[in-house]
Design a protein around this motif. Structure first.
Motif, short mmCIF file in Angstrom:
data_model
loop_
_atom_site.label_atom_id
_atom_site.label_comp_id
_atom_site.label_asym_id
_atom_site.label_seq_id
_atom_site.Cartn_x
_atom_site.Cartn_y
_atom_site.Cartn_z
N GLU A 72 0.83 -1.20 0.00
CA GLU A 72 0.00 0.00 0.00
C GLU A 72 0.86 1.25 0.00
OE1 GLU A 72 -2.92 -0.06 3.07
OE2 GLU A 72 -4.13 -1.57 2.05
N ARG A 79 -5.07 6.16 -0.06
CA ARG A 79 -4.17 5.04 0.13
C ARG A 79 -4.70 3.84 -0.64
NH1 ARG A 79 0.13 4.28 3.13
NH2 ARG A 79 0.70 2.22 3.90
N THR A 81 -3.35 -0.01 -3.07
CA THR A 81 -2.27 -0.94 -3.41
C THR A 81 -1.50 -0.40 -4.60
OG1 THR A 81 -3.67 -2.23 -4.89
CG2 THR A 81 -3.60 -2.91 -2.57
#
Length: 300
Positions: A72, A79, A81
């Motif tokens: 992340e 936020r 991946t």
């Protein structure tokens, strides 16, 4: 006599010795996934007098190591991946169709660095006049072969590469349709690592190949120096604001700087001349005022 080849990459632009330096504004991923920002960057590149804008095209699943997919990170979209972030900054067919039309309207060339074979197939839909490889791809022979098979001119960038790796790629694929860009892959690159004399070294190694420069330094003087050393094309990363979020903005040139860079390159082109000594009309007045006597045949 210089035997370097030239390549016509659009209806009115050619890259090679004897032609104006081909100036590329590397937008890359500095559009941050926004078509609006991409258009603004194209507008600024046109205003500066650049010949082309260049983007980067990736298939995220092929170009992102799997062990990084689910890491992340903080992004302008929150936020997420890393693999989702890579998708967010990729432009798709609709966006590139608009870019294609917009660049044609503005009379500026555009092309990309493809990072994988699927991206080459994607870009062939737009029939680019030239391809470029990122320095990381110089040893990706499968990718080079894919572009080679298109029959288009292609630029190999040589950052992070040894001389043996450069020779290996050229020996394998030959010099047909080849252009080479000297580069050092540090962002930003300190002056002592630019090694601009490699432009001359590459020109000696491959006298029939146009040699250029892809710079990642801060400042403009060293890119102008690359032109004085024989670079047929130059590329600098381009941004609206070096403080913007993203990995490449800090090593990029802002619009005012790009205007100055293009102006200085065009001045250098004119100043280099042809190497034949002559007395210009503009010197005649000073010669008459300042010389005590004109030389005669008996005094030479």
């Amino acid at each position: 006599m210089n035997k370097q080849k030239s390549f016509q990459v659009s209806s009115d632009r050619t890259i090679g010795v004897g032609h104006p330096v081909y100036i590329i504004a590397e937008i890359g991923i500095n559009h941050n996934g926004s078509l609006e920002i991409a258009r603004k960057l194209i507008d600024e590149a046109v205003l500066a007098g650049c010949d082309a804008v260049k983007f980067q095209k990736r298939t995220p699943e092929l170009c992102t190591p799997k062990d990084q997919w689910h890491l992340e990170r903080d992004t302008p979209w929150g936020r997420m991946t890393y693999i989702n972030y890579r998708h967010m900054i990729e432009l798709g067919f609709e966006e590139y169709s608009e870019i294609d039309a917009y660049c044609k309207e503005k009379a500026i060339d555009w092309f990309v660095s493809c990072w994988d074979e699927e991206s080459v197939d994607f870009m062939e839909q737009f029939n680019p006049g030239v391809y470029k490889f990122a320095s990381a791809s110089l040893t990706d022979h499968a990718l080079i072969g894919k572009v080679k098979n298109t029959g288009k001119p292609y630029i190999l960038s040589t950052g992070m590469s040894t001389i043996e790796e450069i020779k290996g790629a050229v020996d394998l694929f030959g010099t047909d349709n080849l252009l080479i860009a000297h580069s050092t892959s540090a962002y930003p690159c300190p002056p002592q690592e630019l090694n601009l004399k490699m432009i001359e070294t590459l020109a000696e190694m491959y006298p029939e190949t146009p040699i250029g420069y892809s710079g990642h330094e801060t400042g403009l003087a060293t890119t102008v120096a690359a032109v004085a050393m024989g670079a047929c094309f130059v590329e600098r990363h381009f941004t609206l604001d070096r403080a913007m979020w993203g990995s490449d903005h800090a090593a990029s040139v802002e619009p005012q700087g790009m205007q100055k860079l293009v102006r200085d390159i065009r001045d250098i082109e004119q100043a280099l001349g042809d190497g034949v000594k002559r007395v210009y009309d503009s010197e005649m007045g000073a010669m008459k005022r300042l010389r005590r006597a004109r030389p005669t045949a008996s005094t030479l």
